[in-house]
Write a protein that holds these residues in place. Structure first.
Motif, PDB file in Angstrom:
ATOM      1  N   LYS A  45      28.968   4.325  35.532  1.00 37.90           N
ATOM      2  CA  LYS A  45      28.901   3.472  34.355  1.00 37.90           C
ATOM      3  C   LYS A  45      27.665   2.583  34.423  1.00 37.90           C
ATOM      4  CE  LYS A  45      33.035   1.849  35.126  1.00 37.90           C
ATOM      5  NZ  LYS A  45      34.182   0.925  34.944  1.00 37.90           N
ATOM      6  N   LEU A  46      27.019   2.447  33.272  1.00 41.30           N
ATOM      7  CA  LEU A  46      25.835   1.591  33.169  1.00 41.30           C
ATOM      8  C   LEU A  46      26.228   0.190  32.714  1.00 41.30           C
ATOM      9  CD1 LEU A  46      23.459   4.092  31.372  1.00 41.30           C
ATOM     10  CD2 LEU A  46      23.013   3.079  33.598  1.00 41.30           C
ATOM     11  N   TYR A  85      29.677   3.702  23.610  1.00 40.69           N
ATOM     12  CA  TYR A  85      29.211   2.327  23.657  1.00 40.69           C
ATOM     13  C   TYR A  85      29.246   1.740  22.253  1.00 40.69           C
ATOM     14  CZ  TYR A  85      27.203   3.380  28.253  1.00 40.69           C
ATOM     15  OH  TYR A  85      27.021   3.745  29.568  1.00 40.69           O
ATOM     16  N   LEU A  99      30.254  -0.850  26.961  1.00 43.37           N
ATOM     17  CA  LEU A  99      31.010   0.374  27.179  1.00 43.37           C
ATOM     18  C   LEU A  99      32.441   0.166  26.706  1.00 43.37           C
ATOM     19  CD1 LEU A  99      31.031   3.226  28.539  1.00 43.37           C
ATOM     20  CD2 LEU A  99      31.859   2.070  30.596  1.00 43.37           C
ATOM     21  N   TYR A 108      35.271   5.892  28.342  1.00 46.02           N
ATOM     22  CA  TYR A 108      34.560   6.938  29.059  1.00 46.02           C
ATOM     23  C   TYR A 108      35.545   8.003  29.532  1.00 46.02           C
ATOM     24  CZ  TYR A 108      35.820   4.333  33.334  1.00 46.02           C
ATOM     25  OH  TYR A 108      36.493   3.672  34.345  1.00 46.02           O
ATOM     26  N   ASP A 155      34.512  -1.552  29.589  1.00 43.28           N
ATOM     27  CA  ASP A 155      34.444  -2.969  29.936  1.00 43.28           C
ATOM     28  C   ASP A 155      34.830  -3.878  28.768  1.00 43.28           C
ATOM     29  OD1 ASP A 155      31.433  -2.053  31.631  1.00 43.28           O
ATOM     30  OD2 ASP A 155      33.479  -2.159  32.431  1.00 43.28           O
TER      31      ASP A 155
END
Lengths: 113, 114
Positions: free
Chosen positions: A100-101, B35, B45, B48, B59
């Protein structure tokens, strides 16, 4: 947690000027570091990356060096062109964290002829 | 060259409507990401996936949901759109097994909820 801080824009330059965009990070450990570029109306493109301390990433005249001591990854270009007008994002990634970025807030660059 | 596609590119829709944003990639990548990019440009984000039948929250909390029934396809659904969902949505994919394992991004969907 991990975070990335970039200088706020917009940055306005004349063609052929020198560009620097500051990027610092906070992280536990040693992440991989990236610069992405977003041209108007498009998605992000990877510009360059560095995976360990003292690595220098370079592409299209842009460079950035992974500085562990200062936790920085500043982006530089010696002579910008109008076509470099875009938004630039600094990011970090831990492979162990699922790839994850974590992105910085982005810096808009406008190059005038 | 990255081959990751998003449709529609632009969508204006009324409050309460159900919408699905499509994302497809032809690179055989196992990992895919969604995103949300707010007007101030920050990227967050929201979802995923590590592969088929795998989905995880990102997140930033989001009211959207995702599914991963096929490797190449990672759609995002909003059951009841609200003005607070107005944003740009970017899809990305990566091949964790590859030496580069960088993320490739689609062109984005700009969603406006009126």
């Amino acid at each position: 947690g991990n975070s990335v801080t970039q200088m706020e824009g917009p940055v306005t330059l004349s063609e052929e000027a020198f560009l620097t965009i500051n990027c610092t990070y906070t992280a536990t450990g040693y992440p991989s570091l990236f610069w992405y570029v977003q041209y108007p109306g498009e998605g992000l493109q990877l510009l360059l990356k560095a995976t360990k301390a003292d690595d220098k990433g370079s592409n299209k005249g842009f460079e950035a060096t992974y500085r562990k001591e200062t936790t920085s990854f500043h982006l530089e270009k010696g002579s910008v062109q109008v076509s470099d007008s875009a938004v630039y994002f600094c990011a970090l990634r831990f492979k162990a964290a699922g790839n994850k970025l974590t992105f910085g807030g982005g810096t808009r660059v406008l190059v005038k002829p | 060259e990255a081959d990751i596609y998003q449709t529609p590119r632009y969508l204006v829709i009324g409050t309460g409507k159900k919408i699905t944003l499509e994302c497809s990639q032809t690179m055989g990548h196992d990992k895919m990401y969604w995103y949300q990019q707010d007007p101030g440009m920050e990227l967050h984000l929201i979802h995923y996936s590590y592969g088929v039948n795998s989905t995880e929250k990102g997140d930033l909390s989001s009211e959207s949901t995702v599914s991963r029934i096929r490797t190449e396809h990672f759609p995002l659904t909003l059951e009841s759109a609200r003005p607070s969902h107005t944003s740009q949505y970017l899809c990305a994919s990566s091949d964790y097994r590859g030496p580069g394992d960088e993320q490739y991004f689609g062109p984005g969907t700009r969603l406006t909820v009126t």
